[in-house]
Design a protein around this motif. Structure first.
Motif, PDB file in Angstrom:
ATOM      1  N   THR A   2     -40.096  45.855  42.405  1.00  0.00           N
ATOM      2  CA  THR A   2     -38.751  45.980  41.858  1.00  0.00           C
ATOM      3  C   THR A   2     -38.731  47.004  40.740  1.00  0.00           C
ATOM      4  OG1 THR A   2     -37.053  44.819  40.541  1.00  0.00           O
ATOM      5  CG2 THR A   2     -39.275  43.865  40.553  1.00  0.00           C
ATOM      6  N   TYR A   3     -37.956  48.065  40.906  1.00  0.00           N
ATOM      7  CA  TYR A   3     -37.954  49.141  39.919  1.00  0.00           C
ATOM      8  C   TYR A   3     -37.421  48.658  38.571  1.00  0.00           C
ATOM      9  CZ  TYR A   3     -37.379  53.764  37.843  1.00  0.00           C
ATOM     10  OH  TYR A   3     -37.467  54.858  37.008  1.00  0.00           O
ATOM     11  N   ASN A   4     -36.250  47.992  38.580  1.00  0.00           N
ATOM     12  CA  ASN A   4     -35.664  47.600  37.295  1.00  0.00           C
ATOM     13  C   ASN A   4     -36.132  46.229  36.806  1.00  0.00           C
ATOM     14  OD1 ASN A   4     -34.093  45.712  38.736  1.00  0.00           O
ATOM     15  ND2 ASN A   4     -32.421  47.173  38.987  1.00  0.00           N
ATOM     16  N   GLY A   5     -36.702  45.423  37.693  1.00  0.00           N
ATOM     17  CA  GLY A   5     -37.304  44.151  37.276  1.00  0.00           C
ATOM     18  C   GLY A   5     -36.350  43.137  36.689  1.00  0.00           C
ATOM     19  N   SER A  21     -39.648  43.448  31.617  1.00  0.00           N
ATOM     20  CA  SER A  21     -39.247  42.461  32.618  1.00  0.00           C
ATOM     21  C   SER A  21     -40.054  41.175  32.458  1.00  0.00           C
ATOM     22  CB  SER A  21     -39.461  43.031  34.027  1.00  0.00           C
ATOM     23  OG  SER A  21     -39.319  42.026  35.004  1.00  0.00           O
ATOM     24  N   ARG A  22     -39.405  40.039  32.676  1.00  0.00           N
ATOM     25  CA  ARG A  22     -40.123  38.759  32.626  1.00  0.00           C
ATOM     26  C   ARG A  22     -41.187  38.687  33.717  1.00  0.00           C
ATOM     27  NH1 ARG A  22     -38.349  34.518  29.762  1.00  0.00           N
ATOM     28  NH2 ARG A  22     -40.529  33.926  30.091  1.00  0.00           N
ATOM     29  N   LEU A  23     -40.990  39.425  34.791  1.00  0.00           N
ATOM     30  CA  LEU A  23     -41.994  39.447  35.859  1.00  0.00           C
ATOM     31  C   LEU A  23     -43.335  39.970  35.347  1.00  0.00           C
ATOM     32  CD1 LEU A  23     -39.898  40.825  38.859  1.00  0.00           C
ATOM     33  CD2 LEU A  23     -40.675  38.476  38.520  1.00  0.00           C
ATOM     34  N   VAL A  24     -43.281  40.903  34.407  1.00  0.00           N
ATOM     35  CA  VAL A  24     -44.514  41.434  33.808  1.00  0.00           C
ATOM     36  C   VAL A  24     -45.261  40.315  33.084  1.00  0.00           C
ATOM     37  CG1 VAL A  24     -45.461  43.054  32.105  1.00  0.00           C
ATOM     38  CG2 VAL A  24     -43.587  43.760  33.610  1.00  0.00           C
ATOM     39  N   ILE A  52     -48.482  46.704  37.673  1.00  0.00           N
ATOM     40  CA  ILE A  52     -48.477  48.160  37.566  1.00  0.00           C
ATOM     41  C   ILE A  52     -47.096  48.567  37.061  1.00  0.00           C
ATOM     42  CG2 ILE A  52     -48.630  50.346  38.801  1.00  0.00           C
ATOM     43  CD1 ILE A  52     -50.490  48.989  40.806  1.00  0.00           C
ATOM     44  N   VAL A  53     -47.058  49.126  35.853  1.00  0.00           N
ATOM     45  CA  VAL A  53     -45.789  49.575  35.260  1.00  0.00           C
ATOM     46  C   VAL A  53     -45.770  51.098  35.262  1.00  0.00           C
ATOM     47  CG1 VAL A  53     -44.291  49.526  33.239  1.00  0.00           C
ATOM     48  CG2 VAL A  53     -45.680  47.518  33.788  1.00  0.00           C
TER      49      VAL A  53
END
Length: 280
Positions: free
Chosen positions: A187-190, A218-221, A228-229
């Motif tokens: 997801t690009y914008n997360g 992003s909370r996904l991070v 990978i950011v």
């Protein structure tokens, strides 16, 4: 938005913070070598004021900020600044100019992403995909199209990922996963709320998570085991999702190559046998 853009555009700095900010921008290539004490002394400020600036632009502290800045400056070496990643060409250009613009966009995107890649992270992701009983991929929109290409490649070497978002049942998919599986968010914008809910479920169930995104906040991070950011180079007023999808496609192709390499001769023979029947 990258660090330098954030420092230039930020509107909520106090006068002291703005003075520090000006010094950082004017001495941007020296900051990575300076300790927080040295920066405080050079700007006649305090450690606390510097940390406040770092937090205002999304970093936990000066150490995280300095590391991210060093990475960004390194990646800038590869960037051709004539490339506009959101509007790579204009109506006034002829067809030859547009071809050159898009060629430059592809090259610069790959150079930027390559400078960000962490070999250890790529190896860990590859091993997780190889060793998991099931791989559930979470992707929507243009990222879903890129994910499908990745899935197609893996299927050819007898690995069968599941597109969790195919029938809009991603929450049910997440709930039914086990610790022997892994989740892969693209997801690009997360910022997808459904993905956030899925990640919360997966975290409670101790299921390994991988994320590729351009949103470091992003909370996904936070939820993911490996992330990978990539740099966020696109804005909301873009002609198309050129940069984001080229980036994702490049990363996924590298991951596929790592997976293929792990058991190269077996995959090579398997694909050769498969191609024999396909071409009959």
């Amino acid at each position: 938005m990258n660090i330098i853009q954030q420092l230039i555009n930020h509107q909520n700095f106090t006068p002291t913070e703005q003075s520090i900010n000006t010094y950082i921008l004017e001495n941007i290539h020296s900051i990575a070598k300076m300790s927080i004490q040295q920066l405080a002394l050079a700007t006649h400020s305090s450690n606390a004021a510097i940390i406040r600036i770092c937090k205002k632009i999304g970093y936990k502290g000066y150490k995280d900020f300095k590391l991210a800045l060093a990475i960004e400056l390194e990646s800038q070496k590869f960037i051709n600044h004539s490339v506009d990643f959101s509007t790579p060409f204009y109506q006034s250009e002829n067809y030859y100019e547009i071809i050159n613009d898009i060629s430059s966009l592809y090259k610069e995107t790959i150079n930027i992403v390559q400078a960000q890649l962490n070999i250890n992270h790529l190896e860990r992701i590859s091993q997780l995909i190889i060793n998991s009983q099931r791989i559930f991929i979470f992707a929507i929109g243009d990222s879903r199209i890129t994910a499908m290409t990745f899935i197609n490649k893996l299927m050819k070497i007898n690995i069968y990922p599941i597109l969790a978002t195919e029938n809009y049942e991603e929450i049910a998919m997440a709930y039914n996963m086990t610790p022997h599986d892994c989740a892969f968010f693209m997801t690009y914008n997360g910022t997808n709320n459904q993905f956030k809910t899925c990640a919360q479920i997966l975290k409670r169930k101790n299921i390994p998570m991988i994320t590729i995104t351009a949103n470091k906040n992003s909370r996904l991070v936070d939820y993911s085991d490996i992330c990978i950011v990539i740099p966020d180079m696109e804005n909301d007023y873009k002609i198309g999702t050129f940069y984001s999808q080229i980036s994702f496609q490049f990363i996924l192709t590298v991951l596929y190559s790592f997976i293929y390499k792990y058991d190269y001769m077996h995959h090579h023979q398997h694909k050769k046998n498969l191609d024999f029947y396909i071409k009959k």
